[in-house]
Structures are given as C-alpha cells and as structure tokens.
Write a protein that holds these residues in place. Structure first.
Motif, PDB file in Angstrom:
ATOM      1  N   HIS A 329      14.008  22.100 -66.100  1.00 34.89           N
ATOM      2  CA  HIS A 329      13.502  23.457 -65.900  1.00 34.89           C
ATOM      3  C   HIS A 329      13.434  23.827 -64.415  1.00 34.89           C
ATOM      4  O   HIS A 329      14.146  23.239 -63.629  1.00 34.89           O
ATOM      5  CB  HIS A 329      12.159  23.624 -66.616  1.00 34.89           C
ATOM      6  CG  HIS A 329      12.227  23.150 -68.040  1.00 34.89           C
ATOM      7  ND1 HIS A 329      12.665  23.945 -69.066  1.00 34.89           N
ATOM      8  CD2 HIS A 329      11.987  21.920 -68.577  1.00 34.89           C
ATOM      9  CE1 HIS A 329      12.664  23.235 -70.194  1.00 34.89           C
ATOM     10  NE2 HIS A 329      12.268  22.001 -69.929  1.00 34.89           N
ATOM     11  N   GLU A 344       5.653  22.449 -67.080  1.00 35.05           N
ATOM     12  CA  GLU A 344       6.605  21.336 -67.121  1.00 35.05           C
ATOM     13  C   GLU A 344       7.463  21.271 -65.871  1.00 35.05           C
ATOM     14  O   GLU A 344       7.709  20.191 -65.332  1.00 35.05           O
ATOM     15  CB  GLU A 344       7.492  21.479 -68.365  1.00 35.05           C
ATOM     16  CG  GLU A 344       8.523  20.378 -68.493  1.00 35.05           C
ATOM     17  CD  GLU A 344       9.381  20.486 -69.749  1.00 35.05           C
ATOM     18  OE1 GLU A 344       9.163  21.442 -70.528  1.00 35.05           O
ATOM     19  OE2 GLU A 344      10.248  19.624 -69.946  1.00 35.05           O
ATOM     20  N   HIS A 397      11.949  15.185 -68.416  1.00 36.46           N
ATOM     21  CA  HIS A 397      11.291  16.329 -69.041  1.00 36.46           C
ATOM     22  C   HIS A 397       9.885  15.953 -69.493  1.00 36.46           C
ATOM     23  O   HIS A 397       9.485  14.786 -69.426  1.00 36.46           O
ATOM     24  CB  HIS A 397      12.094  16.819 -70.253  1.00 36.46           C
ATOM     25  CG  HIS A 397      13.266  17.660 -69.871  1.00 36.46           C
ATOM     26  ND1 HIS A 397      13.332  19.014 -70.117  1.00 36.46           N
ATOM     27  CD2 HIS A 397      14.414  17.331 -69.228  1.00 36.46           C
ATOM     28  CE1 HIS A 397      14.477  19.474 -69.657  1.00 36.46           C
ATOM     29  NE2 HIS A 397      15.157  18.472 -69.117  1.00 36.46           N
ATOM     30  N   VAL A 398       9.143  16.957 -69.945  1.00 36.40           N
ATOM     31  CA  VAL A 398       7.804  16.769 -70.470  1.00 36.40           C
ATOM     32  C   VAL A 398       7.800  17.383 -71.864  1.00 36.40           C
ATOM     33  O   VAL A 398       8.254  18.512 -72.047  1.00 36.40           O
ATOM     34  CB  VAL A 398       6.763  17.457 -69.551  1.00 36.40           C
ATOM     35  CG1 VAL A 398       5.427  17.576 -70.233  1.00 36.40           C
ATOM     36  CG2 VAL A 398       6.644  16.695 -68.236  1.00 36.40           C
TER      37      VAL A 398
END
Ligand SMILES: [Zn+2]
Length: 512
Positions: A329, A344, A397-398
């Motif tokens: 992101h 995130e 990522h989260v």
C-alpha cells in the motif's frame, strides 16, 4: 435473421400498444417482462458452436421466446431462488446464423400470455456473431498483458494463466463484457482483458508458426534459450518438480526444430528437449540443474522467443545477495485500518525499514519499491521490480478480518516452485510468538505473479485483532518480526545450498 426482424416489429407494436404511449407508472404496471439479459451479462461476441444463454424475468405462466420463436423454459421456483416467472433459454450458434450481425445489436426476447397479450424487450447489451471465415486478431499491448483462465473477478482480479509480452498475436473468438475470449490451440481457450488488447484490421490469418532450431547460451548472469518463430505467439509456462524443470507451451507452433545448439557458458539449464503434444502446441522442456528455481522470464526479441533462466546466486548466503522488499500500500491506498486510526501502509513501511536494516547488517543489498508514504500502483511495482532484477522479493502486508478473533501470521506464494521461500518466512515468523494462521499457495496477488525471481508475501499479523495489533504497532516487536523475516530469507538460501544440484537428468554430459 428474417424471423427475428418480424419479432422486432411485433415488439415495437407491443410497446406502442401497451407502453410507450402511456404514462410511465402505468406502462410499468402493464409490462409482462421486467428484465431480460444474456448470461453472462454484458456485451457478448460469440462464435459458431458457442452457447447463447438468455434469461427473462416476467409474468409467470407465459410462453417466452427468442431468436424467432425458440422457446425459453420457465424455471421451477426451486431453481430460481423461490421465484416464479423466470425463463431461461440456450441456443448453440450455427455457422449460418446471423444473430446480431457483424456489428452486433441487442437481442429481443418475447413473452406471450395464454390470453394472447404479448410483450417484447431487448437486452441492454448487444450480441455479435463472429465469422470463422474472417478471423478476428488482436495483439497484446503494454508490458503487463496477461491471460485469465475465466471471467472470474475479485479484489485480486481474475485467476491468471500467465503474463504475455507485447505484440503477441491472439485469435479473438469471443467477448464478454470486459474481456476477449481467445483461442490458443485446438480445445484451449483463455481470456484477455480489453485494456491489454489492440484489435487488428481484418484480413489476417489465425496465428501459427513453424519453429526454427534453438540456440542455448549463457552470459555472465543468465542462461538463454532462443527459438525462432515467424510471429509472436502466445505461451504458457510452469515449473514442475522432481525433477525440477521449466515447461513452456507455445500455442499455434509446430515443430520444424531440427537441432538444438548448446553453446558454452550454460549453468542453469540441463538436457533440454521439446515435445509436440498436439499439432498446434509446441512444448519446450527445460530441465534445471538446481533443485530450486531462481526464476525465469519469457519474452520476444523481434519474433524470436527468448527464455531467460536465472541461476542461483554465486554464493548462497545473504552477504552480497540483492533482495527486494515491498511495503504494501502507500499514499492514497492506506490498506487495512486498525483501532485508533493506525493504517497498514504506515506499519508495512516501518517493518520493511527494519527488515532493510537487518538484511543490510547481514551484508545483503536491499532495494525497496517505496521508501516513503507514496502511492504506487501494482503495475508500477511489478515494472520497477522487473527492472531491478532482484535475487528474490518479499512483500510485507498487514492482515485484517471482520472477525476480531482472527489472528496470527501467514505467508503466501503463487507458484509451488517458490513455496520454500514462503514456508521459511512463515516458520520463522511464528517464532515471534504469533500463532500460525496458514501458508497459502496459488495466491493470485499481482506481486506474486512474476516468475522472474522467487517471491513471497508475508501478512505479518491481524490489525483487526487487539493482541496482534499490539505486536504490529510496537517498534520493538516490529524489529523482532524483521529479524525473524531476515532469518527466514537466510533459511531459504541455506536450504537451497543443502538441496544442491540434481541427478543425471539435469547435467550436461560435457561437464561431468
Ligand atoms: Zn495489504
């Protein structure tokens, strides 16, 4: 077709009689048909032999027709979600049909009640029949064109069959809404999103080529296989294991390969050969000398198919290894959001920065897709990574779930050949104390799509879970995760060293 024209005329008369001349509300009340559609919905181009499927929703108990009197069947309510008045019809298109004409037009459906009342309505989108006598051709555009297996779509896009180079010639035999259906070979089809295609003017032949003799050679970094073709044909590839080999099908190609020259300097490729599993599929079988594939790239130089095969790094250690990291992101794409507004995009960048420091401390060279809070599309990331040519990629990522109880760490890979990298990361991430949520394969994520280098995605933990969120937002814990991910990369590299070279199939006789 003639009958169709009649029905269209009748449809207009019916509209004038019961609809258009009356106030809208009354017209609605008088309509027998509420909705007509093709299935799947949207603009359709079809070829002879394809099924044209239609659905009409309206007053129950009538007689529904399309294409000049062909009946639709009213579904039993249990087949229509408990509803009455849903009619469906299928017609297999014949070579002599003129449905939709060459330009395409909406399809009229009709419903007549036992009392003689008639209603007709056209589909919102048009239907067009393609003539096999005038093959419709398209070429791929851009560097990220890819084929899909079907019409599926979700947040990851449709399941991808593989990327194609630009200017690859494809035989278009259909279209549904946003994708062209392309014929690859006898009985083999795929879908190409419209934005990656440019239609060619009429008059071309369906794509095909004889194959020339191959040349294999190595430079200081890669092994190459070059196969001469007379035009750029589509292809599909996969790495198979036991023994490790790269298998590439070239569609529309027929062998005239009369020798395969294997020049000095080859390191990754073993005893290569080809097969012709069917008349219009030419298959390259490229055994790899190392059990772990380090990736490959397929493209064209003019009309020459070029397979670039990566070698394992000269030294299987972190020192000197070129590692790409991707912080998920960024910018306007915030990703998942946790309690207190933490996003995130900020967490992934913080963790990736820690991972970068850890890897550099161990002697690796690290390249990042983004170093700040900036918007970067998937296409931009893939393009950038291909240019950087890293030895491997880890995307961070989260995770987030509607169910706050879901927690734990997970790792994702697309191709089985790259599973060991994801598995190593997953194993080490659990040593931080995070529970294992799962190891996920065949993951259709854009950054797991490239075959150029081993790659994996780590969903560190769930921001939607309070315990996981504590780990994710604590700089000390971020550093622990970074250390463990660096360990995981190190494990992967070491395991490759341990696996080593394979048996006789991969070796070059001259080198034994
Ligand atoms: Zn994400």
């Amino acid at each position: 077709m003639r009958q169709k024209t009649n029905f269209r005329a009748i449809g207009r008369v019916a509209l004038q009689a019961c609809g258009l001349l009356l106030p809208t509300a009354m017209a609605q009340a008088q309509r027998l048909i509420q909705k007509v559609e093709t299935v799947p919905a949207g603009e359709q181009w079809l070829s002879p032999g394809d099924a044209l499927q239609v659905r009409l929703t309206g007053t129950p108990g009538g007689r529904a027709t399309f294409l000049g009197g062909r009946p639709l069947t009213e579904l039993a309510p249990e087949l229509a979600g408990g509803r009455r008045g849903v009619y469906q019809g299928t017609y297999i298109l014949q070579p002599t049909d003129t449905v939709g004409g060459p330009a395409g037009r909406p399809l009229w459906l009709h419903l007549r009640l036992p009392n003689g009342r008639l209603d007709s309505l056209p589909t919102a989108a048009s239907v067009r029949l393609l003539s096999p006598s005038q093959p419709l051709l398209a070429v791929t555009r851009g560097t990220l064109a890819h084929l899909n297996y079907g019409l599926g779509d979700d947040r990851l896009g449709g399941a991808k069959l593989g990327y194609l180079d630009s200017l690859v010639v494809l035989h278009v035999v259909g279209r549904v809404a946003g994708q062209y259906r392309v014929r690859l070979a006898e009985g083999q089809y795929a879908w190409l999103p419209l934005e990656y295609a440019r239609l060619l003017p009429p008059g071309g032949f369906a794509p095909s080529s004889l194959t020339g003799s191959w040349i294999l050679q190595g430079d200081s970094v890669y092994d190459y296989v070059r196969v001469p073709l007379s035009q750029r044909l589509p292809y599909r590839s996969q790495i198979l294991e036991n023994p490790t080999r790269l298998v590439i099908d070239v569609f529309g190609a027929t062998s005239n390969t009369n020798w395969i020259t294997q020049r000095a300097g080859l390191q990754a490729l073993g005893a290569v050969y080809y097969e012709q599993p069917q008349a219009d599929i030419f298959r390259l079988v490229l055994p790899l000398r190392h059990r772990q594939s380090w990736g490959y790239h397929i493209g064209y130089e003019k009309n020459m198919l070029v397979v670039r095969v990566a070698r394992p790094p000269a030294r299987l250690q972190l020192r000197g290894l070129r590692i790409a990291l991707d912080a998920g992101h960024g910018g306007s794409n915030v990703g998942a959001t946790g309690a207190g507004g933490v996003s995130e995009k900020d967490l992934t960048l913080a963790i990736v920065r820690q991972l970068q420091r850890e890897l550099e401390r161990r002697g690796a060279t690290v390249v990042l897709t983004r170093t700040a809070d900036e918007s970067l599309s998937m296409a931009e990331r893939v393009t950038l990574l291909r240019r950087q040519r890293p030895a491997l990629l880890v995307s961070v990522h989260v995770n987030s779930a509607g169910n706050a109880a879901a927690r734990g760490t997970s790792a994702f890979y697309r191709y089985a050949a790259f599973r060991p990298l994801a598995a190593a990361l997953y194993g080490r991430m659990q040593q931080t104390g995070l529970p294992g949520w799962g190891l996920v394969g065949n993951f259709n994520f854009a950054l797991n799509g490239p075959t150029d280098y081993p790659n994996a995605l780590v969903e560190t933990a769930f921001i939607s879970n309070p315990e996981d969120a504590k780990v994710l937002t604590d700089p000390a814990q971020q550093q622990r995760m970074a250390r463990r991910m660096a360990d995981g990369i190190q494990d992967f590299v070491k395991s490759v060293r341990a696996k080593g070279m394979r048996g006789w199939l991969g070796r070059q006789p001259a080198e034994q």
